[in-house]
Design a protein around this motif. Structure first.
Motif, mmCIF file in Angstrom:
data_model
loop_
_atom_site.group_PDB
_atom_site.id
_atom_site.type_symbol
_atom_site.label_atom_id
_atom_site.label_comp_id
_atom_site.label_asym_id
_atom_site.label_seq_id
_atom_site.Cartn_x
_atom_site.Cartn_y
_atom_site.Cartn_z
ATOM 1 N N GLY A 124 122.191 109.351 28.669
ATOM 2 C CA GLY A 124 122.059 109.164 30.115
ATOM 3 C C GLY A 124 121.435 110.092 30.703
ATOM 4 N N ARG A 125 121.222 110.009 32.099
ATOM 5 C CA ARG A 125 120.435 111.016 32.924
ATOM 6 C C ARG A 125 121.378 111.720 33.995
ATOM 7 N NH1 ARG A 125 115.650 111.600 30.364
ATOM 8 N NH2 ARG A 125 114.805 109.516 29.515
ATOM 9 N N ALA A 126 122.407 111.181 34.338
ATOM 10 C CA ALA A 126 123.161 111.641 35.292
ATOM 11 C C ALA A 126 123.591 113.214 35.292
ATOM 12 C CB ALA A 126 124.345 110.864 35.692
ATOM 13 N N MET A 127 123.801 113.622 34.026
ATOM 14 C CA MET A 127 124.453 115.000 34.024
ATOM 15 C C MET A 127 123.125 116.233 34.127
ATOM 16 S SD MET A 127 127.481 114.884 33.806
ATOM 17 C CE MET A 127 127.914 116.604 33.331
ATOM 18 N N ARG A 164 131.128 112.857 32.953
ATOM 19 C CA ARG A 164 131.032 113.496 34.199
ATOM 20 C C ARG A 164 131.598 114.809 34.053
ATOM 21 N NH1 ARG A 164 127.602 109.950 35.219
ATOM 22 N NH2 ARG A 164 127.321 108.863 37.024
ATOM 23 N N ILE A 165 131.585 115.541 35.258
ATOM 24 C CA ILE A 165 132.677 116.733 35.436
ATOM 25 C C ILE A 165 133.585 116.104 36.334
ATOM 26 C CG2 ILE A 165 132.663 119.054 36.829
ATOM 27 C CD1 ILE A 165 129.464 118.907 36.585
ATOM 28 N N VAL A 178 131.993 114.081 38.992
ATOM 29 C CA VAL A 178 130.626 114.636 39.641
ATOM 30 C C VAL A 178 129.789 114.763 38.524
ATOM 31 C CG1 VAL A 178 129.862 116.665 40.655
ATOM 32 C CG2 VAL A 178 132.383 116.003 41.027
ATOM 33 N N ALA A 179 128.344 114.325 38.929
ATOM 34 C CA ALA A 179 127.256 114.280 38.064
ATOM 35 C C ALA A 179 126.840 115.694 38.117
ATOM 36 C CB ALA A 179 126.094 113.350 38.504
ATOM 37 N N GLY A 180 125.830 116.139 36.997
ATOM 38 C CA GLY A 180 125.269 117.308 36.905
ATOM 39 C C GLY A 180 123.821 117.158 37.940
#
Length: 209
Positions: A124-127, A164-165, A178-180
């Motif tokens: 993924g890309r979100a982090m 996610r966090i 929460v995303a990075g």
């Protein structure tokens, strides 16, 4: 070609374990320059007996047969080997919910992370830079009550599967995922009761492309 790649992967595993740069490692084992190792990395050379001998002389913990052939385990000392962590070469957000249908492709042996259940790839890309795409994440299945706010988890819920966090929102039963990369990805609010399973990210192997 795969065998040549494996040669470098074994050398690289030792270099990372020793926490050295490639050039410093080369000098440390008595090579005049790092070019010898870079030839292995490029696939031009295999691991010679001389290079293997130099490595195990400096690092007697390393198993020479494994270094030369890939057979066996990295560490000659059983106390250093650690547990084998099944590795599934599939995106964690797609594969974690299909565990009963999957077979691991190989095993990772990371002495510091023996108490883990599996490893998968995060694509993924979100982090963002916290967990770059292509990172291997090492996971431990935990109970919902064991959540530590601010830590990274793979959450399998009735609606979403995501890495996610995890933070606690206003109500104790509501979690904020929460995303990075918060600039491009919004927070996700999730009812804790919707969680089907939960995996704590115990370690990350960031692959340098």
């Amino acid at each position: 070609m795969q065998e040549k790649q494996n040669n470098w992967q074994r050398i690289e595993a030792v270099i990372k374990w020793a926490n050295m740069s490639t050039n410093y490692f080369a000098r440390y084992i008595g090579l005049a320059r790092g070019e010898n190792l870079y030839q292995i990395k490029r696939g031009n050379n295999g691991i010679s007996l001389d290079v293997a001998d130099r490595i195990v002389t400096r690092f007697p913990q390393i198993d020479k047969l494994w270094l030369l052939t890939g057979e066996g385990q990295m560490f000659a000392d059983e106390d250093l080997r650690g547990a084998q962590i099944p590795f599934y070469n599939i995106d964690v957000e797609q594969g974690i919910g299909l565990m009963e249908h999957l077979e691991s492709q190989s095993s990772l042996i990371i002495p510091q992370l023996g108490d883990c259940d599996l490893a998968m790839t995060y694509t993924g890309r979100a982090m963002g830079e916290m967990v770059p795409s292509g990172t291997i994440v090492i996971l431990k299945k935990v109970d919902r009550e064991a959540i530590i706010p601010g830590e990274e988890y793979v959450i399998v819920s009735r609606k979403i599967v995501t890495l996610r966090i995890v933070r606690v929102a206003e109500g104790e039963q509501t979690l904020r995922l929460v995303a990075g990369d918060r600039e491009n990805y919004d927070d996700i609010l999730l009812n804790a009761n919707d969680i089907v399973s939960l995996y704590k990210v115990r370690g990350k192997l960031i692959i340098n492309n």
